[in-house]
Design a protein around this motif. Structure first.
Motif, PDB file in Angstrom:
ATOM      1  N   ASP A  66       0.822  -1.212   0.000  1.00 34.97           N
ATOM      2  CA  ASP A  66       0.000   0.000   0.000  1.00 34.97           C
ATOM      3  C   ASP A  66       0.856   1.262   0.000  1.00 34.97           C
ATOM      4  O   ASP A  66       0.483   2.272  -0.616  1.00 34.97           O
ATOM      5  CB  ASP A  66      -0.913   0.033   1.226  1.00 34.97           C
ATOM      6  N   LEU A  67       1.973   1.233   0.688  1.00 33.57           N
ATOM      7  CA  LEU A  67       2.814   2.436   0.785  1.00 33.57           C
ATOM      8  C   LEU A  67       3.209   2.940  -0.597  1.00 33.57           C
ATOM      9  O   LEU A  67       3.239   4.154  -0.842  1.00 33.57           O
ATOM     10  CB  LEU A  67       4.070   2.147   1.613  1.00 33.57           C
ATOM     11  N   GLY A  68       3.501   2.035  -1.495  1.00 27.37           N
ATOM     12  CA  GLY A  68       3.920   2.421  -2.836  1.00 27.37           C
ATOM     13  C   GLY A  68       2.805   2.946  -3.713  1.00 27.37           C
ATOM     14  O   GLY A  68       3.062   3.470  -4.796  1.00 27.37           O
ATOM     15  N   LYS A  69       1.562   2.803  -3.251  1.00 22.49           N
ATOM     16  CA  LYS A  69       0.406   3.275  -4.016  1.00 22.49           C
ATOM     17  C   LYS A  69      -0.026   4.684  -3.619  1.00 22.49           C
ATOM     18  O   LYS A  69      -0.965   5.220  -4.204  1.00 22.49           O
ATOM     19  CB  LYS A  69      -0.768   2.309  -3.834  1.00 22.49           C
ATOM     20  N   ILE A  70       0.643   5.259  -2.639  1.00 21.74           N
ATOM     21  CA  ILE A  70       0.254   6.588  -2.158  1.00 21.74           C
ATOM     22  C   ILE A  70       0.957   7.651  -2.986  1.00 21.74           C
ATOM     23  O   ILE A  70       2.189   7.657  -3.093  1.00 21.74           O
ATOM     24  CB  ILE A  70       0.598   6.738  -0.664  1.00 21.74           C
ATOM     25  N   PHE A  71       0.182   8.540  -3.560  1.00 21.38           N
ATOM     26  CA  PHE A  71       0.739   9.585  -4.423  1.00 21.38           C
ATOM     27  C   PHE A  71       0.463  10.986  -3.903  1.00 21.38           C
ATOM     28  O   PHE A  71       0.976  11.958  -4.450  1.00 21.38           O
ATOM     29  CB  PHE A  71       0.164   9.446  -5.843  1.00 21.38           C
ATOM     30  N   VAL A  72      -0.350  11.117  -2.856  1.00 22.14           N
ATOM     31  CA  VAL A  72      -0.639  12.451  -2.314  1.00 22.14           C
ATOM     32  C   VAL A  72       0.476  12.851  -1.349  1.00 22.14           C
ATOM     33  O   VAL A  72       1.151  11.986  -0.757  1.00 22.14           O
ATOM     34  CB  VAL A  72      -1.999  12.482  -1.595  1.00 22.14           C
ATOM     35  N   PRO A  73       0.717  14.149  -1.163  1.00 22.56           N
ATOM     36  CA  PRO A  73       1.712  14.598  -0.172  1.00 22.56           C
ATOM     37  C   PRO A  73       1.388  14.026   1.199  1.00 22.56           C
ATOM     38  O   PRO A  73       0.224  14.043   1.631  1.00 22.56           O
ATOM     39  CB  PRO A  73       1.570  16.121  -0.194  1.00 22.56           C
ATOM     40  N   THR A  74       2.410  13.525   1.874  1.00 24.02           N
ATOM     41  CA  THR A  74       2.198  12.820   3.142  1.00 24.02           C
ATOM     42  C   THR A  74       3.123  13.362   4.223  1.00 24.02           C
ATOM     43  O   THR A  74       4.328  13.492   4.015  1.00 24.02           O
ATOM     44  CB  THR A  74       2.439  11.309   2.963  1.00 24.02           C
ATOM     45  N   LEU A  75       2.529  13.646   5.377  1.00 27.98           N
ATOM     46  CA  LEU A  75       3.277  14.086   6.546  1.00 27.98           C
ATOM     47  C   LEU A  75       3.308  12.951   7.561  1.00 27.98           C
ATOM     48  O   LEU A  75       2.267  12.376   7.898  1.00 27.98           O
ATOM     49  CB  LEU A  75       2.610  15.319   7.169  1.00 27.98           C
ATOM     50  N   ILE A  76       4.496  12.621   8.048  1.00 27.08           N
ATOM     51  CA  ILE A  76       4.668  11.551   9.030  1.00 27.08           C
ATOM     52  C   ILE A  76       5.164  12.176  10.334  1.00 27.08           C
ATOM     53  O   ILE A  76       6.266  12.723  10.390  1.00 27.08           O
ATOM     54  CB  ILE A  76       5.672  10.492   8.531  1.00 27.08           C
ATOM     55  N   LEU A  77       4.350  12.104  11.366  1.00 19.58           N
ATOM     56  CA  LEU A  77       4.715  12.602  12.693  1.00 19.58           C
ATOM     57  C   LEU A  77       4.846  11.397  13.614  1.00 19.58           C
ATOM     58  O   LEU A  77       3.921  10.588  13.721  1.00 19.58           O
ATOM     59  CB  LEU A  77       3.642  13.566  13.235  1.00 19.58           C
ATOM     60  N   HIS A  78       5.993  11.269  14.298  1.00 25.68           N
ATOM     61  CA  HIS A  78       6.235  10.049  15.073  1.00 25.68           C
ATOM     62  C   HIS A  78       7.169  10.335  16.244  1.00 25.68           C
ATOM     63  O   HIS A  78       8.205  10.974  16.069  1.00 25.68           O
ATOM     64  CB  HIS A  78       6.866   8.979  14.172  1.00 25.68           C
TER      65      HIS A  78
END
Length: 271
Positions: free
Chosen positions: A207-219
């Motif tokens: 699934d990760l490779g199918k994401i094309f929208v800008p993504t913010l990762i907070l961790h």
């Protein structure tokens, strides 16, 4: 404003819509085993900045109906689709915490980011919450099995232990009790069923490779539930993504570093 949205016959999802007349929309998906209420300290600040905030309770949790089945990521993502369609949402920032982050990833991949312009992941349980032969960074499988068994034998004790490892910074006893009560609002069978999904679900890697929208990762770097290498794997797997480590946070970064969390999310959603 709160209301129910039907997602299949006999199953209604509770939705809280804060500042519906506001500007850009942030749609929040909560983590296990809480409800939309976990984002209280976002809902009382982000609308002041002009945002419309929508929080849904996943089936089996909070105020939503609690059917016996339907707790795999595909069905949970389909529930999100029903809400997005019912509210006619477009161009939203979809944000998910922990299991909610995994559901958000599955939604974007499965539904081609329908209605979503941006994705925000908060301590997301992806690409795998548990360790696998090819992914040694999650929880031990046996620990999750123990969570499931404890859910059936002494759910309040299980929830208390989970809450004790949730936050990195100090929380008061009244706050801890409030957070504990959020978990008790869920059904025991849905609590266990979602935990079972952690054991069996491996599709998030692709699934990760199918994401094309800008993504913010907070961790949070001190996260003991979804450990920080999960965030690094998300960053590597999602092309257009940005990872912001939270140096003084555990799994509950939305409260551990609330001001920083709200600032980063607002800047991302508003850009």
């Amino acid at each position: 404003m709160g209301y129910y949205i039907g997602v299949e016959p006999g199953v209604n999802i509770y939705v809280e819509d804060i500042n519906p007349g506001g500007g850009k929309t942030i749609f929040f998906i909560h983590g296990w085993p809480a409800s939309h209420k976990m984002f209280e300290y976002q809902f009382n600040q982000l609308p002041k900045m002009g945002y419309r905030c929508i929080g849904m309770d996943m089936r089996g949790f909070g105020k939503s109906d609690k059917p016996w089945s339907g707790y795999d990521y595909n069905r949970l993502a389909d529930d999100v689709r029903c809400v997005v369609e019912a509210l006619k949402l477009e161009g939203i920032t979809l944000g998910g915490h922990s299991t909610g982050g995994a559901v958000a990833i599955r939604y974007v991949a499965r539904h081609n980011a329908f209605g979503v312009a941006k994705l925000a992941l908060f301590a997301a349980a992806a690409p795998s919450l548990i360790k696998r032969p090819y992914f040694p960074y999650g929880l031990n499988r046996e620990d999750v099995i123990n969570i499931i068994q404890d859910t059936y034998s002494d759910r309040p004790k299980m929830l208390q232990g989970f809450g004790d490892m949730f936050f990195f910074q100090y929380v008061t006893q009244p706050f801890s009790e409030w957070f504990f009560q959020l978990g008790l609002e869920a059904a025991s069978w849905s609590t266990a069923a979602v935990a079972n999904t952690w054991l069996d679900e491996e599709g998030l890697f692709s699934d990760l490779g199918k994401i094309f929208v800008p993504t913010l990762i907070l961790h949070g770097i001190h996260d003991r539930v979804c450990r920080f290498p999960l965030a690094e794997a998300q960053k590597e797997g999602i092309k257009n993504s940005k990872l912001i480590p939270f140096e003084y946070s555990g799994h509950g970064l939305f409260y551990d570093q609330c001001d920083k969390f709200n600032k980063e999310l607002a800047q991302f959603a508003g850009a």
